[in-house]
Design a protein around this motif. Sequence first.
Motif, mmCIF file in Angstrom:
data_model
loop_
_atom_site.group_PDB
_atom_site.id
_atom_site.type_symbol
_atom_site.label_atom_id
_atom_site.label_comp_id
_atom_site.label_asym_id
_atom_site.label_seq_id
_atom_site.Cartn_x
_atom_site.Cartn_y
_atom_site.Cartn_z
ATOM 1 N N GLU A 5 0.554 -1.188 0.038
ATOM 2 C CA GLU A 5 -0.046 0.204 0.015
ATOM 3 C C GLU A 5 1.124 1.255 0.037
ATOM 4 O O GLU A 5 0.703 2.465 -0.064
ATOM 5 C CB GLU A 5 -0.991 0.327 1.074
ATOM 6 C CG GLU A 5 -2.183 -1.153 1.150
ATOM 7 C CD GLU A 5 -2.824 -1.287 2.194
ATOM 8 O OE1 GLU A 5 -2.742 -0.309 3.376
ATOM 9 O OE2 GLU A 5 -4.259 -1.771 2.343
ATOM 10 N N LYS A 6 1.973 1.599 0.851
ATOM 11 C CA LYS A 6 2.531 2.114 1.156
ATOM 12 C C LYS A 6 3.542 2.714 -0.283
ATOM 13 O O LYS A 6 3.709 4.087 -0.925
ATOM 14 C CB LYS A 6 4.112 1.743 2.025
ATOM 15 C CG LYS A 6 4.893 3.374 2.249
ATOM 16 C CD LYS A 6 6.068 3.032 3.222
ATOM 17 C CE LYS A 6 6.599 4.812 4.062
ATOM 18 N NZ LYS A 6 7.951 3.589 4.685
ATOM 19 N N LEU A 10 3.297 5.524 -3.062
ATOM 20 C CA LEU A 10 4.314 6.267 -3.532
ATOM 21 C C LEU A 10 3.980 6.868 -5.164
ATOM 22 O O LEU A 10 4.755 7.779 -5.481
ATOM 23 C CB LEU A 10 5.807 5.914 -3.124
ATOM 24 C CG LEU A 10 5.949 6.173 -1.677
ATOM 25 C CD1 LEU A 10 6.799 4.977 -1.464
ATOM 26 C CD2 LEU A 10 5.800 7.535 -1.466
ATOM 27 N N LEU A 11 4.099 5.591 -5.726
ATOM 28 C CA LEU A 11 3.744 5.477 -7.086
ATOM 29 C C LEU A 11 2.646 6.922 -7.386
ATOM 30 O O LEU A 11 3.473 6.940 -8.124
ATOM 31 C CB LEU A 11 3.488 3.883 -7.231
ATOM 32 C CG LEU A 11 3.092 3.426 -8.755
ATOM 33 C CD1 LEU A 11 4.838 4.144 -10.010
ATOM 34 C CD2 LEU A 11 2.762 2.360 -9.625
ATOM 35 N N TYR A 15 3.075 9.577 -10.274
ATOM 36 C CA TYR A 15 1.855 9.678 -11.420
ATOM 37 C C TYR A 15 1.929 11.048 -11.038
ATOM 38 O O TYR A 15 1.535 12.334 -12.284
ATOM 39 C CB TYR A 15 1.430 9.196 -11.487
ATOM 40 C CG TYR A 15 2.029 7.280 -12.255
ATOM 41 C CD1 TYR A 15 1.910 7.923 -13.517
ATOM 42 C CD2 TYR A 15 2.019 6.273 -11.863
ATOM 43 C CE1 TYR A 15 2.538 6.421 -14.141
ATOM 44 C CE2 TYR A 15 2.089 4.782 -12.333
ATOM 45 C CZ TYR A 15 2.512 4.613 -13.608
ATOM 46 O OH TYR A 15 2.736 4.258 -14.382
ATOM 47 N N ALA A 16 1.016 11.317 -9.298
ATOM 48 C CA ALA A 16 0.901 12.175 -9.914
ATOM 49 C C ALA A 16 1.798 14.350 -10.033
ATOM 50 O O ALA A 16 0.904 15.315 -10.365
ATOM 51 C CB ALA A 16 0.232 13.247 -8.096
ATOM 52 N N GLY A 17 2.940 14.791 -9.586
ATOM 53 C CA GLY A 17 4.234 14.893 -9.788
ATOM 54 C C GLY A 17 4.293 14.891 -11.550
ATOM 55 O O GLY A 17 4.240 16.173 -12.498
ATOM 56 N N LYS A 189 -2.634 -3.747 -17.267
ATOM 57 C CA LYS A 189 -1.929 -4.696 -17.709
ATOM 58 C C LYS A 189 -0.193 -4.893 -17.087
ATOM 59 O O LYS A 189 -0.457 -6.125 -16.904
ATOM 60 C CB LYS A 189 -1.887 -4.946 -18.907
ATOM 61 C CG LYS A 189 -3.079 -5.504 -19.415
ATOM 62 C CD LYS A 189 -3.245 -5.147 -20.802
ATOM 63 C CE LYS A 189 -4.736 -5.934 -21.326
ATOM 64 N NZ LYS A 189 -4.762 -6.327 -22.693
ATOM 65 N N THR A 190 0.102 -4.227 -16.888
ATOM 66 C CA THR A 190 1.566 -4.059 -16.719
ATOM 67 C C THR A 190 1.667 -3.241 -14.557
ATOM 68 O O THR A 190 2.953 -3.895 -14.076
ATOM 69 C CB THR A 190 2.087 -3.222 -17.419
ATOM 70 O OG1 THR A 190 2.351 -2.010 -16.868
ATOM 71 C CG2 THR A 190 3.117 -3.367 -19.271
ATOM 72 N N GLY A 191 0.206 -3.872 -14.814
ATOM 73 C CA GLY A 191 1.007 -3.208 -12.836
ATOM 74 C C GLY A 191 1.628 -2.098 -12.732
ATOM 75 O O GLY A 191 2.087 -2.260 -11.522
ATOM 76 N N LEU A 192 1.474 -1.229 -13.570
ATOM 77 C CA LEU A 192 1.904 0.510 -13.319
ATOM 78 C C LEU A 192 1.839 1.292 -12.279
ATOM 79 O O LEU A 192 1.501 1.735 -11.734
ATOM 80 C CB LEU A 192 2.701 0.762 -14.067
ATOM 81 C CG LEU A 192 4.144 0.280 -15.028
ATOM 82 C CD1 LEU A 192 4.458 0.700 -16.331
ATOM 83 C CD2 LEU A 192 5.378 -0.082 -14.396
ATOM 84 N N LEU A 193 -0.141 0.699 -11.955
ATOM 85 C CA LEU A 193 -1.429 1.716 -11.869
ATOM 86 C C LEU A 193 -2.193 0.612 -11.515
ATOM 87 O O LEU A 193 -2.690 -0.020 -12.103
ATOM 88 C CB LEU A 193 -2.207 2.442 -13.192
ATOM 89 C CG LEU A 193 -3.060 3.781 -12.370
ATOM 90 C CD1 LEU A 193 -2.017 4.717 -11.907
ATOM 91 C CD2 LEU A 193 -3.723 4.431 -13.447
ATOM 92 N N GLY A 194 -2.148 0.762 -10.322
ATOM 93 C CA GLY A 194 -3.594 -0.129 -9.334
ATOM 94 C C GLY A 194 -4.535 0.383 -9.489
ATOM 95 O O GLY A 194 -4.807 1.735 -10.229
#
Length: 207
Positions: A5-6, A10-11, A15-17, A189-194
Amino acid sequence: MKKTEKNQRLLKLAYAGLMAALCYVGYTVFPAIDAAGTKIHVGNAFVVLGALLLGGVYGGFAGAIGLSIADILGGFAATAPRTFICKLLIGLIVGLVAHKVASISHNHDKAYIVRWSIIAAVAGLAFNCVFEPILKYIWYTILIPNADKAQSAIGSLLAVTSTVTVINAVTNSIIGVIIYLALRPVLFKTGLLGAVDGNYSESKTVA
């Protein structure tokens, strides 16, 4: 807080930045056109994109920060507080519709994702078309009295259905949704964004 979750938080902050930077670039590289009291620029498209990808809070703050910085560095520091409020609300509304109402980060067919992405984008930008001149009127009537600017705000509100306003909202909606639909399959699909709605573990996302 669990490690996963942490890491996810952070991810999303990273992305927000990135989205804040894109909002800034979208405004400065493609300068706004001021027509009939309405600014036409593509910065709002990245506010929409951020909210669709990250949810209303992260996407909204990314847009608010990125476009407020654009105002400040562009010599319009006085408008930065209003910009922050308006862009934050755009993101919150887009995120609310997309993720709390439609749950587009879950497993749905492509037509569903396209439909609700468009509805969410239009909801956020349509709200902004009305709210921005109202906020401007309140700003220059109560907070920083300026009769000429207050009158200009009324003119913008009355012209909310004008061609300029419609083009602005439609253009940013189209750009934001198209980019989201292009990025979504790869990121999920790559799990880069949950998930952004808290229930990702119940179903895997698809294109």
